[in-house]
Design a protein around this motif. Sequence first.
Motif, mmCIF file in Angstrom:
data_model
loop_
_atom_site.group_PDB
_atom_site.id
_atom_site.type_symbol
_atom_site.label_atom_id
_atom_site.label_comp_id
_atom_site.label_asym_id
_atom_site.label_seq_id
_atom_site.Cartn_x
_atom_site.Cartn_y
_atom_site.Cartn_z
ATOM 1 N N SER A 139 26.991 39.014 44.815
ATOM 2 C CA SER A 139 26.794 39.528 43.458
ATOM 3 C C SER A 139 26.505 41.030 43.502
ATOM 4 C CB SER A 139 25.636 38.771 42.800
ATOM 5 O OG SER A 139 25.061 39.536 41.774
ATOM 6 N N ASP B 274 31.864 35.471 39.098
ATOM 7 C CA ASP B 274 32.496 34.608 38.096
ATOM 8 C C ASP B 274 32.456 33.193 38.667
ATOM 9 O OD1 ASP B 274 34.121 33.270 36.327
ATOM 10 O OD2 ASP B 274 35.991 34.150 37.092
ATOM 11 N N ARG C 20 34.028 41.460 39.419
ATOM 12 C CA ARG C 20 33.467 40.104 39.284
ATOM 13 C C ARG C 20 34.224 39.217 40.259
ATOM 14 N NH1 ARG C 20 33.430 37.155 34.020
ATOM 15 N NH2 ARG C 20 31.609 36.025 34.767
#
Length: 421
Positions: A135, A193, A144
């Motif tokens: 992340s 995601d 993402r």
Amino acid sequence: MDHFEYRNGVLCAEDLPLSVIADQVGTPVYVYSRATLERHARVFREALSVLPRVHIAFAIKANPNLAVLNVMQREGLGADVVSGGELARALAAGMPAGDIVFSGVGKQHREMIQGLDAGIGQFNLESEEEGIELSALAAERGLRAPCALRVNPDVDARTHAKISTGKAENKFGVPIDRAASIYARLAALPGLDMRGVAVHIGSQLADLQPLEDAFVKLGELIAEIRVGGNAVTHADLGGGLGVPYRAGDVFPSPAEYGQMIARVTKDWDVTLMFEPGRVITGNAGVLLTRVIRVKRSSNRTPFVVVDAAMNDLARPAMYGAWHDFDAVKPTGEKMTAHIVGPICETGDTFAMDREIDALEAGDLAVFRTAGAYGATMASSYNSRGFVPEVMVDGTRFAVVADRILPEAITAAERVPDFLKD
Ligand code: LLP
């Protein structure tokens, strides 16, 4: 079914006698059949055509040779990779980045960045910690990362302990009873995601029931995640389908596998992803070897000493694995023998008390089903170098990996100055 068959008494790869390869390239040598690779890729794809949305990522650890990957790419398969090296190979073979899935329990930051930069299709996260790190790396880059969470369903795959990955005590995935909450926390992070879940319970599975048990649990997890308000659009069902290593053994077919999955996943409404390795390449390769000598001591079983060894094909030494062993030009006579390599340890044994075609010094023979986890697991133990790989296409063949001589390995070594005075 494979394309290694006897014609006029000589074992051929497709339309080429294996003796031609031995004469021109030397032994030991891995030989792959292009037609068999293509056939297996097509049979697998066909078996899954009963499912609505499918993505197949060849587990390239089974056979990462660039020519093999090229065949997979031409058959429309993507790649399941577990290291930066495998990722680079998949890209070099022309696989679209979007078709690449990155699995593996120990992804390093440089490998995550490599995947992010390439724009790969999916990261299979093996832990919450890994998700948090990815992340941060993705968010820093304004990206993402498409991710699935690999879960450990605590199912016994009933295969060899060393290739079993879905029991609670194994290092892989997050415990399934904690997976929904981990998924929710990761879904709330920037840079990720979270789109799916993944499971892979082991390799060389002889029975579909453990897979079905794992998939049923995965279906329950998908429902739980959705109830919690998060989306699941992808489910990666891993690899693991076994292949017969002994003539006559019967394994679940890809078609039976596809039907079981259609039944279990009918209400999931996801894209199903697969990571087959062995079932595609296993029976598409043999290790061609020459008998160095037959060592006979009175009233004991003879040793057939071949020029291939445990460093070239590690599976028998490592897992006690069986590989069928056949003469290239069988005489019809049989003998009972131990088949061994030249390496200086007793573990360098391919078979004990095996009834085989009668062989003498200089004869050629093959270890079958060596197209998966064969060349790729080789080492240079005993300073033996690395065996070359050949691909056959009809009557033609090409060396698709050079023999690496011991001298080339020694050339990368140095004696430091402090040992020179
Ligand atoms: N996906 C993941 C996450 C895996 O770990 C593996 C294999 C596969 C897919 C492909 O599994 P397959 O369809 O080939 O069964 N060296 C051992 C096999 C190790 C398998 C490791 N993981 C052997 O020679 O039997």
